[in-house]
Design a protein around this motif. Structure first.
Motif, short mmCIF file in Angstrom:
data_model
loop_
_atom_site.label_atom_id
_atom_site.label_comp_id
_atom_site.label_asym_id
_atom_site.label_seq_id
_atom_site.Cartn_x
_atom_site.Cartn_y
_atom_site.Cartn_z
N ALA A 3 14.01 17.04 -91.25
CA ALA A 3 13.42 17.12 -89.91
C ALA A 3 13.19 18.54 -89.44
O ALA A 3 12.85 18.76 -88.30
N VAL A 4 13.34 19.53 -90.29
CA VAL A 4 13.25 20.92 -89.86
C VAL A 4 11.84 21.51 -89.94
O VAL A 4 11.47 22.29 -89.08
N PRO A 5 11.00 21.20 -90.95
CA PRO A 5 9.74 21.94 -91.10
C PRO A 5 8.79 21.87 -89.92
O PRO A 5 8.04 22.80 -89.68
N VAL A 20 13.68 28.20 -91.18
CA VAL A 20 14.09 28.66 -92.51
C VAL A 20 15.60 28.87 -92.56
O VAL A 20 16.24 28.58 -93.57
N TYR A 21 16.18 29.31 -91.47
CA TYR A 21 17.63 29.50 -91.42
C TYR A 21 18.37 28.16 -91.53
O TYR A 21 19.42 28.08 -92.17
N ASP A 26 14.82 24.83 -98.94
CA ASP A 26 13.80 23.79 -98.94
C ASP A 26 12.41 24.42 -99.04
O ASP A 26 11.98 25.15 -98.14
N PRO A 27 11.67 24.16 -100.13
CA PRO A 27 10.34 24.76 -100.26
C PRO A 27 9.34 24.25 -99.22
O PRO A 27 8.43 24.98 -98.82
N LEU A 28 9.50 23.02 -98.77
CA LEU A 28 8.61 22.48 -97.74
C LEU A 28 8.78 23.25 -96.43
O LEU A 28 7.80 23.59 -95.76
N THR A 29 10.02 23.56 -96.09
CA THR A 29 10.28 24.32 -94.86
C THR A 29 9.70 25.72 -94.96
O THR A 29 9.11 26.23 -94.01
N TYR A 31 7.17 26.72 -96.82
CA TYR A 31 5.71 26.60 -96.77
C TYR A 31 5.23 26.47 -95.33
O TYR A 31 4.32 27.19 -94.89
N HIS A 32 5.83 25.55 -94.60
CA HIS A 32 5.38 25.32 -93.22
C HIS A 32 5.79 26.46 -92.29
O HIS A 32 5.11 26.71 -91.30
N ALA A 33 6.87 27.17 -92.61
CA ALA A 33 7.24 28.32 -91.79
C ALA A 33 6.19 29.43 -91.93
O ALA A 33 5.80 30.04 -90.93
N TRP A 34 5.73 29.68 -93.15
CA TRP A 34 4.67 30.69 -93.33
C TRP A 34 3.38 30.26 -92.63
O TRP A 34 2.79 31.04 -91.88
N GLN A 35 2.97 29.04 -92.88
CA GLN A 35 1.71 28.58 -92.30
C GLN A 35 1.79 28.48 -90.78
O GLN A 35 0.88 28.91 -90.08
#
Length: 108
Positions: A3-5, A20-21, A26-29, A31-35
């Motif tokens: 539920a974080v991304p 991210v912290y 998690d690679p999904l998190t 990815y969505h943190a960058w985007q």
């Protein structure tokens, strides 16, 4: 944490780092943190630029045009944030085009 991304798309600068912290591996998190971070930064930069342009003139037609431009830009940015948050909540790697294009050009 699944539920974080989606937190990355809340338009609060720095909230992407919190996501991210909370899920550092998690690679999904990530990815969505960058985007989401790029999308939020682009939205704020656009609104600040339109605000500075609005202070440069005082003609009613000029201000109405900039108001319309900022409204459509805000609507497009919020639609991108909603699409990104929905794809993050579903666990998918959805691409939001302006932010994805900036990231793809940056990583070359």
């Amino acid at each position: 944490m699944a539920a974080v991304p989606w937190l990355s798309y809340v338009p609060v600068p720095g909230l992407q780092a919190v996501a991210v912290y909370l899920a550092p591996n998690d690679p999904l998190t990530r990815y969505h943190a960058w985007q989401g971070g790029v999308l939020v930064a682009m939205l704020y930069a656009f609104l600040v630029l339109v605000g500075f342009l609005a202070r440069a003139g005082d003609a009613p037609a000029y201000l109405a045009t900039l108001g319309l431009l900022s409204g459509f830009g805000s609507l497009a940015g919020l639609a991108g944030l909603a699409y990104g948050a929905a794809s993050a909540a579903r666990g998918r790697y959805g691409r939001v085009r302006p932010a994805w294009d900036v990231l793809a050009a940056w990583k070359r």
